[in-house]
Design a protein around this motif. Structure first.
Motif, PDB file in Angstrom:
ATOM      1  N   ILE A  34       0.843  -1.202   0.000  1.00 14.97           N
ATOM      2  CA  ILE A  34       0.000   0.000   0.000  1.00 14.97           C
ATOM      3  C   ILE A  34       0.876   1.248   0.000  1.00 14.97           C
ATOM      4  N   ARG A  35       1.907   1.242   0.824  1.00 16.20           N
ATOM      5  CA  ARG A  35       2.812   2.388   0.864  1.00 16.20           C
ATOM      6  C   ARG A  35       3.539   2.563  -0.478  1.00 16.20           C
ATOM      7  N   ALA A  36       4.013   1.442  -1.044  1.00 16.68           N
ATOM      8  CA  ALA A  36       4.699   1.501  -2.336  1.00 16.68           C
ATOM      9  C   ALA A  36       3.762   2.028  -3.418  1.00 16.68           C
ATOM     10  N   LEU A  37       2.500   1.644  -3.365  1.00 21.91           N
ATOM     11  CA  LEU A  37       1.508   2.118  -4.324  1.00 21.91           C
ATOM     12  C   LEU A  37       1.332   3.632  -4.208  1.00 21.91           C
ATOM     13  N   ARG A  38       1.203   4.112  -2.985  1.00 20.33           N
ATOM     14  CA  ARG A  38       1.058   5.556  -2.761  1.00 20.33           C
ATOM     15  C   ARG A  38       2.298   6.310  -3.250  1.00 20.33           C
ATOM     16  N   GLU A  39       3.458   5.774  -2.929  1.00 18.10           N
ATOM     17  CA  GLU A  39       4.699   6.426  -3.340  1.00 18.10           C
ATOM     18  C   GLU A  39       4.894   6.372  -4.856  1.00 18.10           C
ATOM     19  N   ARG A  40       4.470   5.284  -5.477  1.00 22.08           N
ATOM     20  CA  ARG A  40       4.554   5.173  -6.935  1.00 22.08           C
ATOM     21  C   ARG A  40       3.740   6.271  -7.614  1.00 22.08           C
ATOM     22  N   GLU A  41       2.629   6.622  -6.996  1.00 19.51           N
ATOM     23  CA  GLU A  41       1.759   7.665  -7.544  1.00 19.51           C
ATOM     24  C   GLU A  41       2.184   9.062  -7.101  1.00 19.51           C
TER      25      GLU A  41
END
Length: 105
Positions: A50-57
């Motif tokens: 979830i954190r990686a997804l947020r950071e990717r965006e």
């Protein structure tokens, strides 16, 4: 929200099953069971994912929370593993994972 099928073939078969239901050849319970096998499953996401997804965006927790229509504290709890996403939140996260934040913007 449109249904997301595992393949084009399963989408076509599902359309046929819906037509069979409309004419009374199969009952609603059978149609629902068939839907379940055809639709793309929603896998749970780890806090790190979830954190990686947020950071990717390239989004902060407060901005990501606004896209999901949840509080910043919930985003923080999801990323720390205090809470796990379920239902609509998990589906939205899955859509963002596959299609990017613009899919829900």
């Amino acid at each position: 929200m449109a249904k997301s099928y595992r393949s084009d073939a399963l989408a076509a078969i599902n359309e046929t099953m819906e037509a069979l239901h409309e004419v009374g050849a199969i009952d609603k319970q059978t149609l629902r069971a068939f839907d379940d096998t055809c639709l793309t499953p929603v896998d749970p996401l780890s806090p790190a994912a979830i954190r990686a997804l947020r950071e990717r965006e390239h989004l902060s927790q407060p901005v990501f929370a606004r896209y999901l229509n949840v509080s910043k504290n919930l985003v923080s709890d999801l990323e720390c593993g205090v809470k796990r996403p379920g239902g609509p939140a998990l589906r939205l996260l899955t859509v963002i994972e596959k299609k990017g934040i613009q899919a829900i913007a």
